[in-house]
Design a protein around this motif. Structure first.
Motif, PDB file in Angstrom:
ATOM      1  N   VAL A 217     -23.579 -80.023 -88.950  1.00  0.00           N
ATOM      2  CA  VAL A 217     -24.731 -80.858 -89.304  1.00  0.00           C
ATOM      3  C   VAL A 217     -25.986 -79.991 -89.322  1.00  0.00           C
ATOM      4  CG1 VAL A 217     -23.735 -83.004 -88.392  1.00  0.00           C
ATOM      5  CG2 VAL A 217     -25.010 -81.506 -86.863  1.00  0.00           C
ATOM      6  N   PRO A 218     -26.981 -80.318 -90.134  1.00  0.00           N
ATOM      7  CA  PRO A 218     -26.919 -81.300 -91.238  1.00  0.00           C
ATOM      8  C   PRO A 218     -26.438 -80.609 -92.515  1.00  0.00           C
ATOM      9  CG  PRO A 218     -29.169 -80.546 -90.942  1.00  0.00           C
ATOM     10  CD  PRO A 218     -28.336 -79.776 -89.958  1.00  0.00           C
ATOM     11  N   TYR A 219     -25.235 -80.893 -92.924  1.00  0.00           N
ATOM     12  CA  TYR A 219     -24.637 -80.273 -94.099  1.00  0.00           C
ATOM     13  C   TYR A 219     -23.988 -81.344 -94.972  1.00  0.00           C
ATOM     14  CZ  TYR A 219     -25.030 -75.383 -92.510  1.00  0.00           C
ATOM     15  OH  TYR A 219     -25.483 -74.148 -92.127  1.00  0.00           O
ATOM     16  N   GLN A 220     -23.787 -81.001 -96.249  1.00  0.00           N
ATOM     17  CA  GLN A 220     -23.064 -81.837 -97.192  1.00  0.00           C
ATOM     18  C   GLN A 220     -22.002 -81.004 -97.893  1.00  0.00           C
ATOM     19  OE1 GLN A 220     -25.489 -84.816 -99.481  1.00  0.00           O
ATOM     20  NE2 GLN A 220     -27.180 -83.455 -98.937  1.00  0.00           N
ATOM     21  N   LEU A 221     -20.986 -81.675 -98.443  1.00  0.00           N
ATOM     22  CA  LEU A 221     -19.961 -80.976 -99.211  1.00  0.00           C
ATOM     23  C   LEU A 221     -20.590 -80.360-100.453  1.00  0.00           C
ATOM     24  CD1 LEU A 221     -17.003 -83.541 -99.041  1.00  0.00           C
ATOM     25  CD2 LEU A 221     -17.470 -81.596 -97.530  1.00  0.00           C
ATOM     26  N   HIS A 222     -20.147 -79.148-100.772  1.00  0.00           N
ATOM     27  CA  HIS A 222     -20.737 -78.445-101.911  1.00  0.00           C
ATOM     28  C   HIS A 222     -19.684 -77.869-102.857  1.00  0.00           C
ATOM     29  CE1 HIS A 222     -23.956 -76.552-104.105  1.00  0.00           C
ATOM     30  NE2 HIS A 222     -23.493 -75.329-103.891  1.00  0.00           N
ATOM     31  N   GLY A 223     -18.501 -77.548-102.356  1.00  0.00           N
ATOM     32  CA  GLY A 223     -17.482 -76.972-103.226  1.00  0.00           C
ATOM     33  C   GLY A 223     -16.164 -76.800-102.501  1.00  0.00           C
ATOM     34  N   LEU A 224     -15.111 -76.534-103.292  1.00  0.00           N
ATOM     35  CA  LEU A 224     -13.771 -76.320-102.760  1.00  0.00           C
ATOM     36  C   LEU A 224     -13.285 -74.948-103.191  1.00  0.00           C
ATOM     37  CD1 LEU A 224     -12.236 -79.827-103.580  1.00  0.00           C
ATOM     38  CD2 LEU A 224     -13.201 -79.061-101.407  1.00  0.00           C
ATOM     39  N   HIS A 225     -12.627 -74.235-102.296  1.00  0.00           N
ATOM     40  CA  HIS A 225     -12.126 -72.901-102.587  1.00  0.00           C
ATOM     41  C   HIS A 225     -10.608 -72.890-102.420  1.00  0.00           C
ATOM     42  CE1 HIS A 225     -16.105 -70.753-102.540  1.00  0.00           C
ATOM     43  NE2 HIS A 225     -16.430 -71.877-101.908  1.00  0.00           N
ATOM     44  N   GLY A 226      -9.914 -72.338-103.398  1.00  0.00           N
ATOM     45  CA  GLY A 226      -8.466 -72.238-103.344  1.00  0.00           C
ATOM     46  C   GLY A 226      -7.907 -72.018-104.733  1.00  0.00           C
ATOM     47  N   THR A 227      -6.587 -71.932-104.821  1.00  0.00           N
ATOM     48  CA  THR A 227      -5.930 -71.742-106.117  1.00  0.00           C
ATOM     49  C   THR A 227      -4.722 -72.656-106.213  1.00  0.00           C
ATOM     50  OG1 THR A 227      -4.609 -69.914-105.200  1.00  0.00           O
ATOM     51  CG2 THR A 227      -6.662 -69.333-106.339  1.00  0.00           C
ATOM     52  N   GLU A 232      -8.159 -73.499 -99.469  1.00  0.00           N
ATOM     53  CA  GLU A 232      -8.376 -72.397 -98.536  1.00  0.00           C
ATOM     54  C   GLU A 232      -9.692 -72.554 -97.770  1.00  0.00           C
ATOM     55  OE1 GLU A 232      -8.182 -68.897-100.910  1.00  0.00           O
ATOM     56  OE2 GLU A 232      -6.112 -69.248-101.560  1.00  0.00           O
ATOM     57  N   GLY A 233     -10.668 -73.199 -98.384  1.00  0.00           N
ATOM     58  CA  GLY A 233     -11.940 -73.372 -97.706  1.00  0.00           C
ATOM     59  C   GLY A 233     -12.763 -74.478 -98.332  1.00  0.00           C
ATOM     60  N   VAL A 234     -13.628 -75.080 -97.522  1.00  0.00           N
ATOM     61  CA  VAL A 234     -14.553 -76.114 -97.978  1.00  0.00           C
ATOM     62  C   VAL A 234     -15.960 -75.569 -97.830  1.00  0.00           C
ATOM     63  CG1 VAL A 234     -15.458 -78.427 -97.567  1.00  0.00           C
ATOM     64  CG2 VAL A 234     -12.998 -77.996 -97.351  1.00  0.00           C
ATOM     65  N   GLU A 235     -16.689 -75.514 -98.938  1.00  0.00           N
ATOM     66  CA  GLU A 235     -18.059 -75.014 -98.910  1.00  0.00           C
ATOM     67  C   GLU A 235     -19.018 -76.163 -98.640  1.00  0.00           C
ATOM     68  OE1 GLU A 235     -21.246 -72.633-101.801  1.00  0.00           O
ATOM     69  OE2 GLU A 235     -19.089 -72.580-102.241  1.00  0.00           O
ATOM     70  N   VAL A 236     -19.948 -75.942 -97.707  1.00  0.00           N
ATOM     71  CA  VAL A 236     -20.948 -76.953 -97.367  1.00  0.00           C
ATOM     72  C   VAL A 236     -22.324 -76.333 -97.538  1.00  0.00           C
ATOM     73  CG1 VAL A 236     -19.439 -78.211 -95.788  1.00  0.00           C
ATOM     74  CG2 VAL A 236     -20.824 -76.324 -94.909  1.00  0.00           C
ATOM     75  N   ASP A 240     -31.728 -76.846 -96.868  1.00  0.00           N
ATOM     76  CA  ASP A 240     -32.515 -75.712 -97.350  1.00  0.00           C
ATOM     77  C   ASP A 240     -31.766 -74.863 -98.362  1.00  0.00           C
ATOM     78  OD1 ASP A 240     -34.704 -76.343 -95.655  1.00  0.00           O
ATOM     79  OD2 ASP A 240     -33.665 -75.394 -93.963  1.00  0.00           O
ATOM     80  N   GLY A 241     -30.571 -75.295 -98.725  1.00  0.00           N
ATOM     81  CA  GLY A 241     -29.789 -74.560 -99.710  1.00  0.00           C
ATOM     82  C   GLY A 241     -28.900 -73.479 -99.130  1.00  0.00           C
ATOM     83  N   ASN A 242     -28.820 -73.383 -97.828  1.00  0.00           N
ATOM     84  CA  ASN A 242     -27.931 -72.407 -97.193  1.00  0.00           C
ATOM     85  C   ASN A 242     -26.497 -72.926 -97.225  1.00  0.00           C
ATOM     86  OD1 ASN A 242     -30.129 -70.668 -96.282  1.00  0.00           O
ATOM     87  ND2 ASN A 242     -30.601 -72.326 -94.829  1.00  0.00           N
ATOM     88  N   THR A 243     -25.562 -72.052 -97.581  1.00  0.00           N
ATOM     89  CA  THR A 243     -24.169 -72.465 -97.689  1.00  0.00           C
ATOM     90  C   THR A 243     -23.308 -71.803 -96.620  1.00  0.00           C
ATOM     91  OG1 THR A 243     -23.641 -70.720 -99.287  1.00  0.00           O
ATOM     92  CG2 THR A 243     -24.354 -72.859-100.170  1.00  0.00           C
ATOM     93  N   ARG A 244     -22.161 -72.439 -96.390  1.00  0.00           N
ATOM     94  CA  ARG A 244     -21.198 -71.939 -95.414  1.00  0.00           C
ATOM     95  C   ARG A 244     -19.820 -72.378 -95.872  1.00  0.00           C
ATOM     96  NH1 ARG A 244     -20.940 -73.864 -89.021  1.00  0.00           N
ATOM     97  NH2 ARG A 244     -18.972 -72.817 -88.504  1.00  0.00           N
ATOM     98  N   VAL A 245     -18.819 -71.536 -95.709  1.00  0.00           N
ATOM     99  CA  VAL A 245     -17.449 -71.892 -96.087  1.00  0.00           C
ATOM    100  C   VAL A 245     -16.621 -72.085 -94.826  1.00  0.00           C
ATOM    101  CG1 VAL A 245     -15.355 -71.180 -97.282  1.00  0.00           C
ATOM    102  CG2 VAL A 245     -17.588 -70.690 -98.296  1.00  0.00           C
ATOM    103  N   LEU A 246     -16.028 -73.268 -94.705  1.00  0.00           N
ATOM    104  CA  LEU A 246     -15.176 -73.597 -93.566  1.00  0.00           C
ATOM    105  C   LEU A 246     -13.726 -73.378 -93.965  1.00  0.00           C
ATOM    106  CD1 LEU A 246     -16.873 -77.032 -92.703  1.00  0.00           C
ATOM    107  CD2 LEU A 246     -17.496 -74.755 -91.824  1.00  0.00           C
ATOM    108  N   GLU A 247     -13.006 -72.520 -93.271  1.00  0.00           N
ATOM    109  CA  GLU A 247     -11.594 -72.312 -93.575  1.00  0.00           C
ATOM    110  C   GLU A 247     -10.842 -73.610 -93.294  1.00  0.00           C
ATOM    111  OE1 GLU A 247     -10.151 -69.019 -91.348  1.00  0.00           O
ATOM    112  OE2 GLU A 247     -11.250 -67.528 -92.530  1.00  0.00           O
ATOM    113  N   ALA A 248     -10.094 -74.063 -94.303  1.00  0.00           N
ATOM    114  CA  ALA A 248      -9.474 -75.380 -94.173  1.00  0.00           C
ATOM    115  C   ALA A 248      -8.225 -75.492 -95.030  1.00  0.00           C
ATOM    116  CB  ALA A 248     -10.464 -76.472 -94.566  1.00  0.00           C
ATOM    117  N   ASP A 249      -7.307 -76.334 -94.568  1.00  0.00           N
ATOM    118  CA  ASP A 249      -6.092 -76.662 -95.320  1.00  0.00           C
ATOM    119  C   ASP A 249      -6.198 -78.025 -95.980  1.00  0.00           C
ATOM    120  OD1 ASP A 249      -4.620 -74.330 -94.285  1.00  0.00           O
ATOM    121  OD2 ASP A 249      -4.677 -75.419 -92.378  1.00  0.00           O
ATOM    122  N   VAL A 250      -7.043 -78.894 -95.424  1.00  0.00           N
ATOM    123  CA  VAL A 250      -7.133 -80.265 -95.935  1.00  0.00           C
ATOM    124  C   VAL A 250      -8.547 -80.796 -95.726  1.00  0.00           C
ATOM    125  CG1 VAL A 250      -6.345 -81.266 -93.744  1.00  0.00           C
ATOM    126  CG2 VAL A 250      -6.085 -82.582 -95.847  1.00  0.00           C
TER     127      VAL A 250
END
Length: 343
Positions: A217-227, A232-236, A240-250
């Motif tokens: 928090v405070p973050y929103q979903l921004h993108g999905l990473h994988g093939t 493989e990851g969820v981008e939030v 302020d426009g700062n992003t972070r990728v959370l390693e994830a399977d689901v």
């Protein structure tokens, strides 16, 4: 019962928990009733969406999973042999108080009708579907099961890296339910304030302090990473426009349901924002002889809890009794002294 009923005292539209309890209340008053549902089995959202989700607002049950609640309600009405018209969609309602005709579609094309003296609409949220996040490539991840909107079997999430997005009861409940089995669990919300029961919020903070849940928090979903649909990851992203990728399977986005009353909205009764306003003392709609209970019903002070729907089921059954038996006075008796009427 193998014979399809053609007439009854009360038609109950919706065979979720509130509809099932309405059948019990009607049967206890010796009113004949029929349960109707478009789904192939009873239980509504409890069966279709969250059979393993714990429910905490059922009296005398500290916690009960959705499927078990439905099984208990089915056992409660079993002595009455209530007919069910499953996979039936009610398309039309005509007639008047004491003499309604329900037109239904069964399967692809078969048209059937049912005569009823009164109608109870227990259709929950009506036709429902999830509010999907606006993410590129979402469909491929939905097809693979990497993005899911309902949890049907908790065992599928054992030792998986899970991102849950949302700030309401569903997000909180599932975060708490899955925290002990997940390899890693993130809870994403646009602000550090969640909408939930005080006890759920307390349990959340305890789980966070124990390292079982990480609040993002405070973050929103921004993108999905994988093939190939494998996540493989969820981008939030933060405000302020700062992003972070959370390693994830689901990813489990819980942003509520998009609801639609469907044909019910065309039956001539008042509606308001996908709900049906009712008189609280009777649960009767603006259309005499038609009652609404559960999530579909609205009135000032309404609580969207299953236990509130149970109360409304009892209110509606007693209120419609004079429609079915206008010549008889209803002498209320407690179930403890009355028992279950003989079949």
């Amino acid at each position: 019962m193998t014979t399809t009923p053609t007439e009854t005292d009360v038609a109950i539209i919706g065979a979720g928990p509130t509809g099932l309890f309405a059948a019990f209340q009607c049967a206890m008053l010796r009113l004949r009733c029929v349960l109707i549902d478009v789904l192939p089995e009873t239980g509504g959202q409890c069966t279709a969406l969250y059979p393993e989700k714990p429910i905490y607002d059922i009296p005398a049950c500290p916690a009960v999973e959705g499927a078990q609640l439905i099984a208990n309600l089915e056992a409660q009405i079993a002595p009455f042999h209530v007919p069910r018209l499953l996979k039936h969609r009610v398309d039309s309602l005509s007639g008047q108080r004491g003499a309604f005709t329900l037109g239904m579609t069964h399967g692809a094309a078969a048209q059937v009708s049912l005569q009823a003296k009164a109608v109870i609409i227990a259709a929950g949220a009506g036709a429902f579907g999830p509010n999907r996040p606006p993410l590129d490539g979402l469909g491929a991840y939905e097809d693979s099961g990497a993005v899911q909107y309902y949890v049907r079997r908790k065992a599928e999430f054992e030792n998986r890296r899970i991102v849950i997005a949302g700030g309401g009861d569903s997000a909180l409940d599932w975060a708490l339910a899955l925290k002990d089995m997940a390899a890693r669990l993130y809870l994403v919300h646009r602000r550090d304030r969640f909408r939930g029961a005080p006890e759920s919020l307390r349990q959340l903070e305890e789980a966070v302090s124990q390292g079982l849940i990480e609040k993002i928090v405070p973050y929103q979903l921004h993108g999905l990473h994988g093939t190939g649909g494998a996540l493989e990851g969820v981008e939030v992203i933060d405000m302020d426009g700062n992003t972070r990728v959370l390693e994830a399977d689901v990813l489990l986005p819980f942003f509520g349901l998009a609801t639609d009353l469907g044909p019910v909205a065309r039956w001539g009764m008042d509606t308001a924002r996908a709900t049906i306003p009712v008189t609280p003392s009777t649960c009767e709609t603006s259309l005499p002889g038609v009652f609404a209970i559960g999530d579909v019903a609205s009135y000032p002070g309404k609580l969207k809890l299953i236990l509130q729907g149970f109360s409304e089921a009892a209110v509606a059954a007693h209120a419609l009794y004079p429609i079915v038996h206008p010549e008889q006075a209803l002498h209320f008796e407690y179930s403890t002294s009355k028992g279950v009427p003989a079949a």
